[in-house]
Design an enzyme around this catalytic site. Structure first.
Site, PDB file in Angstrom:
ATOM      1  N   HIS A 175     -13.730 -34.445  73.757  1.00  0.00           N
ATOM      2  CA  HIS A 175     -14.898 -33.564  73.675  1.00  0.00           C
ATOM      3  C   HIS A 175     -16.161 -34.397  73.878  1.00  0.00           C
ATOM      4  O   HIS A 175     -16.168 -35.600  73.594  1.00  0.00           O
ATOM      5  CB  HIS A 175     -14.963 -32.870  72.310  1.00  0.00           C
ATOM      6  CG  HIS A 175     -14.001 -31.742  72.168  1.00  0.00           C
ATOM      7  ND1 HIS A 175     -12.654 -31.932  71.893  1.00  0.00           N
ATOM      8  CD2 HIS A 175     -14.168 -30.400  72.250  1.00  0.00           C
ATOM      9  CE1 HIS A 175     -12.047 -30.757  71.828  1.00  0.00           C
ATOM     10  NE2 HIS A 175     -12.937 -29.811  72.041  1.00  0.00           N
ATOM     11  N   SER A 229     -15.457 -24.953  71.604  1.00  0.00           N
ATOM     12  CA  SER A 229     -15.888 -26.208  71.002  1.00  0.00           C
ATOM     13  C   SER A 229     -16.892 -26.972  71.844  1.00  0.00           C
ATOM     14  O   SER A 229     -17.717 -27.721  71.300  1.00  0.00           O
ATOM     15  CB  SER A 229     -14.668 -27.097  70.744  1.00  0.00           C
ATOM     16  OG  SER A 229     -13.895 -27.253  71.923  1.00  0.00           O
TER      17      SER A 229
END
Length: 267
Positions: free
Chosen positions: A249, A44
């Site tokens: 993230h 990711s």
């Protein structure tokens, strides 16, 4: 000016313009040819989860047009660009699902992998929802995996990449350090933050060692994100978000200001 001279001048001008345009086109073609085919692999952090602007055809992989691979490709116009990084990917997923575009003409490969193998999502969930002691216990489990099991898994991936794309420059990106310590910040305790940072540093050190042993280049994301961790004045990482999968993230600024320069300097 006589018509004959005018016609000659116009002809000469047209010829010069044509040559200039042809030269410009040739230069652009040469520049494109000089930038080899690029394949972006990984999890990711390479797909761009958390940055938004996801390609509709990427499904649950959530590949983003604001990810560092997409930004680099847009700026350098490589001869080809294959983007197979996928959110949630582990080393086994790279081996089974992502290596198809690699071949002998591939000139550049980027990759981030290993965090999910070590239980990144479960570790962060435990630390957010549970006590300091439960967080530290889960982090110690992850550290044991990173030290004892992950190196062999990384070796399999790196060896496979080298076998499929022997001429490629391979750049492996590490992970950011999550928290700026010693600051007043709502959320996790300083004990948890310190332990999470330490686990990220261990993971990066293991990755960097395996990368060096395979003759690849390592991109130090921790340095790239320095000063922009969570609990800093301008974080390049998401905290807890909804939907939850974007939590912890890089945001769009983190992809462009953190990962992209680190990758560009190593590519």
């Amino acid at each position: 000016m006589k018509l004959s001279r005018l016609a000659g001048s116009l002809s000469a001008f047209a010829l010069s313009a044509a040559l200039a345009l042809t030269g410009a086109g040739a230069a652009q073609a040469a520049s494109r040819a000089a930038t080899p085919g690029y394949v972006a692999l990984g999890d990711s952090y390479s797909a761009g989860l958390g940055a938004g602007s996801y390609y509709t055809n990427s499904g649950d992989c959530k590949r983003s047009s604001k990810s560092y691979p997409a930004l680099w490709a847009a700026a350098h116009a490589p001869a080809s660009f294959a983007f197979t990084a996928c959110s949630g990917a582990r080393t086994g997923d790279v081996l089974s699902k992502q290596l198809g575009p690699l071949n002998s003409s591939t000139g550049l490969v980027s990759l981030s992998i290993g965090g999910n193998d070590a239980g990144f999502a479960d570790t962060m969930s435990t630390c957010v929802l549970s006590s300091d002691s439960a967080c530290l216990e889960r982090i110690n489990q992850a550290r044991t995996y990173v030290q004892n099991t992950l190196p062999a898994d990384l070796d399999k991936v790196y060896t496979a990449i080298k076998g499929r794309a022997p001429a490629a420059r391979v750049v492996v990106l590490g992970y950011p350090r999550f928290y700026k310590l010693g600051t007043l910040c709502a959320g996790l305790s300083e004990t948890k933050r310190t332990a999470i940072n330490g686990a990220a540093e261990l993971l990066n050190s293991v990755i960097a060692k395996r990368v060096a042993d395979h003759g690849f280049s390592y991109g130090d994301a921790a340095a790239g994100f320095s000063g922009h961790e969570l609990c800093s004045g301008s974080p390049w990482l998401n905290s807890v978000t909804f939907p939850i999968d974007s939590s912890y993230h890089p945001n769009a600024a983190g992809q462009a200001g953190g990962y992209l320069p680190v990758f560009s300097s190593a590519a």
